[in-house]
Design an enzyme around this catalytic site. Sequence first.
Site, PDB file in Angstrom:
ATOM      1  N   GLU A 147      -2.122 103.215  36.966  1.00  0.00           N
ATOM      2  CA  GLU A 147      -1.852 102.125  35.818  1.00  0.00           C
ATOM      3  C   GLU A 147      -1.325 101.093  35.992  1.00  0.00           C
ATOM      4  O   GLU A 147       0.072 101.202  36.647  1.00  0.00           O
ATOM      5  CB  GLU A 147      -1.278 103.142  34.766  1.00  0.00           C
ATOM      6  CG  GLU A 147      -1.264 102.135  33.399  1.00  0.00           C
ATOM      7  CD  GLU A 147      -0.726 103.198  32.295  1.00  0.00           C
ATOM      8  OE1 GLU A 147      -0.691 102.598  31.157  1.00  0.00           O
ATOM      9  OE2 GLU A 147      -0.259 104.262  32.447  1.00  0.00           O
ATOM     10  N   LYS A 163      -5.052 105.009  28.275  1.00  0.00           N
ATOM     11  CA  LYS A 163      -4.878 105.920  27.011  1.00  0.00           C
ATOM     12  C   LYS A 163      -6.363 106.647  27.276  1.00  0.00           C
ATOM     13  O   LYS A 163      -7.211 106.077  26.936  1.00  0.00           O
ATOM     14  CB  LYS A 163      -4.510 105.253  25.783  1.00  0.00           C
ATOM     15  CG  LYS A 163      -3.042 105.125  25.582  1.00  0.00           C
ATOM     16  CD  LYS A 163      -2.375 106.454  25.612  1.00  0.00           C
ATOM     17  CE  LYS A 163      -0.708 106.279  25.832  1.00  0.00           C
ATOM     18  NZ  LYS A 163      -0.184 107.503  26.146  1.00  0.00           N
TER      19      LYS A 163
END
Length: 346
Positions: A147, A163
């Site tokens: 990420e 997410k």
Amino acid sequence: MARFGGLLATDLRDVTSDPAALESTGWWAVVADFEGRLTCARFGDVRPAPAPAPVPGGWRGPAAEDWTSSLDRAAYTAGVRRIREHIAAGEVYQANLCRVLSAPLPDPSAADVDALTALLARGNPAPYAGTIRLPGHGVEVATASPELYLRRSGSTVESGPIKGTGRTAADLLEKDHAENVMIVDLVRNDLGRVCATGSVTVPALCALEAHPGLVHLVSTVRGEIRAGAGWADLFAATFPPGSVTGAPKASALEIIEALETAPRGPYCGGIGWVDADRGTGELAVGIRTFWIDRAATGGPVLRFGTGAGITWGSDPEREWAETELKAARLLAIASAAQQPLGGTKR
């Protein structure tokens, strides 16, 4: 030493906690703990180098059965239910609930995070993988993060919040998409505090990305930093990363402090590099991250964090299973296990 993006940095010249140093000169390795401790290390020798090859016996990891959790299954699922109560009361829309896993190192003198990086590069390759080894400053980190927290090139800054996690795309629910959109709004707001008015855009929303053993929903948020702003302003506006806190961020941080029983450290912080001479940098969100704690009571331990974003649509047992899924492959690599672990001991 530090290792990021195909570069190996040695010849340590300076270590500081002042983010303004990242606007000076040189190549810096950066670790920002979730709790706010910042370590910036400038290196004099930075050269291209491939990821290290695993050396037999180069890493002696913990026994697979020795991993313990700061929150056991009962405490974690109770925490999920408590967050849902906060959501029902209108105090928060989403909050990330995390736990820290720990295991004693069988031979601390043979625990080199760069050797662990070699195993991770083979068993769990990641776009923002890296190592920072500064034992004299209490920093020994190996990350396999997928990420992006912040990427900067001149005045352009970009974030890539994740997410939504499942074993396959079929596992992803409407809840995962809704959670991603919530965090994109939060990241847009954070970047809007430091970027020129009207410059913040979302080039990609809820794109599906495959990683070893799982899939993620990933979005991209981009903006142009306002004139005169720098890394200190970026940290002040965006830290801790929105994807590992919740929305609204201030309320989520209060809930995290009340429910979690161990500091996150570099987990969920920012880990990466800054080239002050070129005005570039790339920091990952410190997920899928190991760190050595040599000051732990009882002797040096290896730590690893795992967590999940909790919304009104969260099922406590499913969220616990997500934290296990995120941890299993990496703990198996660090423990030199050939099969995924059956779960943390407690």
